[in-house]
Design a protein around this motif. Sequence first.
Motif, PDB file in Angstrom:
ATOM      1  N   ALA A 152      -6.200   1.037   4.902  1.00  0.00           N
ATOM      2  CA  ALA A 152      -6.734   0.455   3.664  1.00  0.00           C
ATOM      3  C   ALA A 152      -5.914  -0.759   3.252  1.00  0.00           C
ATOM      4  CB  ALA A 152      -6.741   1.498   2.549  1.00  0.00           C
ATOM      5  N   GLY A 153      -4.604  -0.683   3.442  1.00  0.00           N
ATOM      6  CA  GLY A 153      -3.751  -1.831   3.135  1.00  0.00           C
ATOM      7  C   GLY A 153      -4.080  -3.030   4.003  1.00  0.00           C
ATOM      8  N   VAL A 154      -4.345  -2.770   5.293  1.00  0.00           N
ATOM      9  CA  VAL A 154      -4.733  -3.853   6.206  1.00  0.00           C
ATOM     10  C   VAL A 154      -6.042  -4.481   5.749  1.00  0.00           C
ATOM     11  CG1 VAL A 154      -5.456  -4.393   8.558  1.00  0.00           C
ATOM     12  CG2 VAL A 154      -3.484  -2.894   8.175  1.00  0.00           C
ATOM     13  N   LEU A 155      -7.014  -3.638   5.349  1.00  0.00           N
ATOM     14  CA  LEU A 155      -8.302  -4.146   4.884  1.00  0.00           C
ATOM     15  C   LEU A 155      -8.132  -5.008   3.633  1.00  0.00           C
ATOM     16  CD1 LEU A 155     -11.381  -4.234   5.000  1.00  0.00           C
ATOM     17  CD2 LEU A 155     -11.421  -2.091   3.693  1.00  0.00           C
ATOM     18  N   VAL A 156      -7.280  -4.559   2.709  1.00  0.00           N
ATOM     19  CA  VAL A 156      -7.007  -5.346   1.500  1.00  0.00           C
ATOM     20  C   VAL A 156      -6.414  -6.699   1.886  1.00  0.00           C
ATOM     21  CG1 VAL A 156      -5.545  -5.507  -0.564  1.00  0.00           C
ATOM     22  CG2 VAL A 156      -6.747  -3.378  -0.039  1.00  0.00           C
ATOM     23  N   GLY A 157      -5.509  -6.708   2.866  1.00  0.00           N
ATOM     24  CA  GLY A 157      -4.898  -7.959   3.311  1.00  0.00           C
ATOM     25  C   GLY A 157      -5.911  -8.917   3.907  1.00  0.00           C
ATOM     26  N   VAL A 158      -6.853  -8.380   4.697  1.00  0.00           N
ATOM     27  CA  VAL A 158      -7.904  -9.220   5.295  1.00  0.00           C
ATOM     28  C   VAL A 158      -8.793  -9.822   4.209  1.00  0.00           C
ATOM     29  CG1 VAL A 158      -9.943  -9.211   6.779  1.00  0.00           C
ATOM     30  CG2 VAL A 158      -7.881  -7.983   7.488  1.00  0.00           C
ATOM     31  N   LEU A 159      -9.217  -8.975   3.261  1.00  0.00           N
ATOM     32  CA  LEU A 159     -10.072  -9.459   2.173  1.00  0.00           C
ATOM     33  C   LEU A 159      -9.338 -10.499   1.329  1.00  0.00           C
ATOM     34  CD1 LEU A 159     -11.754  -6.120   1.020  1.00  0.00           C
ATOM     35  CD2 LEU A 159     -12.766  -7.968   2.381  1.00  0.00           C
ATOM     36  N   ALA A 160      -8.065 -10.262   1.081  1.00  0.00           N
ATOM     37  CA  ALA A 160      -7.278 -11.213   0.289  1.00  0.00           C
ATOM     38  C   ALA A 160      -7.183 -12.566   0.991  1.00  0.00           C
ATOM     39  CB  ALA A 160      -5.882 -10.652   0.029  1.00  0.00           C
ATOM     40  N   THR A 161      -7.007 -12.538   2.303  1.00  0.00           N
ATOM     41  CA  THR A 161      -6.927 -13.786   3.062  1.00  0.00           C
ATOM     42  C   THR A 161      -8.238 -14.560   2.981  1.00  0.00           C
ATOM     43  OG1 THR A 161      -5.387 -12.757   4.620  1.00  0.00           O
ATOM     44  CG2 THR A 161      -6.445 -14.804   5.313  1.00  0.00           C
ATOM     45  N   LEU A 162      -9.343 -13.860   3.172  1.00  0.00           N
ATOM     46  CA  LEU A 162     -10.654 -14.516   3.126  1.00  0.00           C
ATOM     47  C   LEU A 162     -10.908 -15.114   1.741  1.00  0.00           C
ATOM     48  CD1 LEU A 162     -12.824 -11.943   5.125  1.00  0.00           C
ATOM     49  CD2 LEU A 162     -11.904 -14.139   5.928  1.00  0.00           C
ATOM     50  N   ALA A 163     -10.575 -14.364   0.687  1.00  0.00           N
ATOM     51  CA  ALA A 163     -10.788 -14.860  -0.678  1.00  0.00           C
ATOM     52  C   ALA A 163      -9.871 -16.036  -0.978  1.00  0.00           C
ATOM     53  CB  ALA A 163     -10.562 -13.729  -1.681  1.00  0.00           C
ATOM     54  N   ALA A 164      -8.611 -15.928  -0.560  1.00  0.00           N
ATOM     55  CA  ALA A 164      -7.643 -16.991  -0.854  1.00  0.00           C
ATOM     56  C   ALA A 164      -8.013 -18.283  -0.136  1.00  0.00           C
ATOM     57  CB  ALA A 164      -6.239 -16.542  -0.455  1.00  0.00           C
ATOM     58  N   VAL A 165      -8.333 -18.182   1.144  1.00  0.00           N
ATOM     59  CA  VAL A 165      -8.708 -19.375   1.908  1.00  0.00           C
ATOM     60  C   VAL A 165     -10.032 -19.933   1.377  1.00  0.00           C
ATOM     61  CG1 VAL A 165      -9.367 -20.235   4.184  1.00  0.00           C
ATOM     62  CG2 VAL A 165      -7.442 -18.660   3.959  1.00  0.00           C
ATOM     63  N   SER A 211       0.822  -1.219   0.000  1.00  0.00           N
ATOM     64  CA  SER A 211       0.000   0.000   0.000  1.00  0.00           C
ATOM     65  C   SER A 211       0.850   1.261   0.000  1.00  0.00           C
ATOM     66  CB  SER A 211      -0.948   0.002   1.203  1.00  0.00           C
ATOM     67  OG  SER A 211      -0.228   0.145   2.422  1.00  0.00           O
ATOM     68  N   ILE A 212       2.102   1.147   0.414  1.00  0.00           N
ATOM     69  CA  ILE A 212       3.003   2.299   0.436  1.00  0.00           C
ATOM     70  C   ILE A 212       3.220   2.844  -0.972  1.00  0.00           C
ATOM     71  CG2 ILE A 212       5.365   3.044   0.980  1.00  0.00           C
ATOM     72  CD1 ILE A 212       5.399   0.932   3.193  1.00  0.00           C
ATOM     73  N   TYR A 213       3.155   1.953  -1.967  1.00  0.00           N
ATOM     74  CA  TYR A 213       3.477   2.335  -3.341  1.00  0.00           C
ATOM     75  C   TYR A 213       2.272   2.866  -4.112  1.00  0.00           C
ATOM     76  CZ  TYR A 213       7.723  -0.198  -2.250  1.00  0.00           C
ATOM     77  OH  TYR A 213       8.888  -0.615  -1.658  1.00  0.00           O
ATOM     78  N   VAL A 214       1.133   3.037  -3.456  1.00  0.00           N
ATOM     79  CA  VAL A 214      -0.059   3.587  -4.097  1.00  0.00           C
ATOM     80  C   VAL A 214      -0.515   4.797  -3.291  1.00  0.00           C
ATOM     81  CG1 VAL A 214      -2.425   3.148  -4.841  1.00  0.00           C
ATOM     82  CG2 VAL A 214      -0.735   1.319  -4.956  1.00  0.00           C
ATOM     83  N   ASP A 215      -0.520   5.956  -3.928  1.00  0.00           N
ATOM     84  CA  ASP A 215      -0.864   7.197  -3.223  1.00  0.00           C
ATOM     85  C   ASP A 215      -2.279   7.176  -2.667  1.00  0.00           C
ATOM     86  OD1 ASP A 215       1.636   8.203  -3.812  1.00  0.00           O
ATOM     87  OD2 ASP A 215       0.987   9.171  -5.672  1.00  0.00           O
ATOM     88  N   SER A 216      -3.182   6.448  -3.348  1.00  0.00           N
ATOM     89  CA  SER A 216      -4.594   6.452  -2.943  1.00  0.00           C
ATOM     90  C   SER A 216      -4.869   5.555  -1.748  1.00  0.00           C
ATOM     91  CB  SER A 216      -5.472   6.004  -4.114  1.00  0.00           C
ATOM     92  OG  SER A 216      -5.233   6.799  -5.255  1.00  0.00           O
ATOM     93  N   LEU A 217      -3.879   4.773  -1.311  1.00  0.00           N
ATOM     94  CA  LEU A 217      -4.085   3.845  -0.202  1.00  0.00           C
ATOM     95  C   LEU A 217      -3.276   4.277   1.014  1.00  0.00           C
ATOM     96  CD1 LEU A 217      -3.972   0.306  -1.898  1.00  0.00           C
ATOM     97  CD2 LEU A 217      -5.975   1.525  -1.056  1.00  0.00           C
ATOM     98  N   ASN A 218      -3.883   4.168   2.186  1.00  0.00           N
ATOM     99  CA  ASN A 218      -3.145   4.379   3.426  1.00  0.00           C
ATOM    100  C   ASN A 218      -2.984   3.040   4.141  1.00  0.00           C
ATOM    101  OD1 ASN A 218      -5.709   3.879   4.461  1.00  0.00           O
ATOM    102  ND2 ASN A 218      -6.149   6.058   4.817  1.00  0.00           N
ATOM    103  N   LEU A 219      -2.373   3.084   5.302  1.00  0.00           N
ATOM    104  CA  LEU A 219      -2.100   1.837   6.020  1.00  0.00           C
ATOM    105  C   LEU A 219      -3.369   1.082   6.408  1.00  0.00           C
ATOM    106  CD1 LEU A 219      -0.005  -0.062   7.202  1.00  0.00           C
ATOM    107  CD2 LEU A 219      -0.017   1.312   9.294  1.00  0.00           C
TER     108      LEU A 219
END
Length: 316
Positions: A250-263, A240-248
Amino acid sequence: MKSEDDSVDLPGQSGALSQHMNDMGALGKIVLALVPHPPRPPHPSRASHSKAGRSLKAAVPTALLLLGIVAAAMVWLPFYGFVVAAFMTLAVWELTGAWMLKGVDIPFVPVVLAVWMMAGFSYVTNVAYALAASLIWVVLIVMWCTIPPRHGRRDIWPSLLIVAWVGIGGSCAVSLVSFAQARWLIACLVLLPVASDTGGWALGVLCGKHKMAPKISPGKTWEGFAGSLLLTVVVASVMSIYVDSLNLPAGVLVGVLATLAAVGGDLLESKVKRYLGVKDLGSVFPGHGGAMDRVDSILLWAPCVMVLGYVLSRVA
């Protein structure tokens, strides 16, 4: 001396056809190998009995090769489309063969053409057009399934399941090239499921005790899920550091959603494998199983990444 492994006999195929192809020598064996067939159980001498559950000597080089292919696709985006199409083809091929174990004859050519067309429309237009175009092939597949096959039986629902599972996920993955943040989104599509798989495997091996879904995937534990969540959130936060539109946050939320989708994607494939009675849907990637074993999480995560791309394009 000719060993018993020198001949190829495919379950679900005509014995006379298999014998004829074997009599043709190397060319016949290549043709038979390319025809969808049920996955074979792992050879006893090659099966891994380690606590890791896989042969790391084979798995690590394969993982590095696959990551190298993804890196090349990110450098040259047109190559990315070919990579996605190749994995979609392998996935349909494996699922077609696996359903033979239930005596179901999946119309491979119409189904693979359907997912190709969906990916193509998604590449040049958007997913909405891909879904609309897929309806034409759905009608053709339904008509095809009414024709009695020479072997087994034809069933409409497994064919439509493959089109939806592989076609929609693959189309969403292809659509990422149309966004301004295409390379970041592709990295997100691939690296977060990899982080989930790696974190879950590592913590599951080290201290996995409490079964998560024993009737679906006996190897999955809640400790492994915690490992998946932890590592995926860390990787997503760094990305998320490399995208100006995302903050920390938001990055955590993306990680949670990714985990749920992946599992969730992994459990979905495990449910199908449990129903079909196989350990892996294929063996094309040493140490990893088949193509579906590599993209099961990605197929469910891809629509989420596409939505993320739309959100980023709105707030940029």
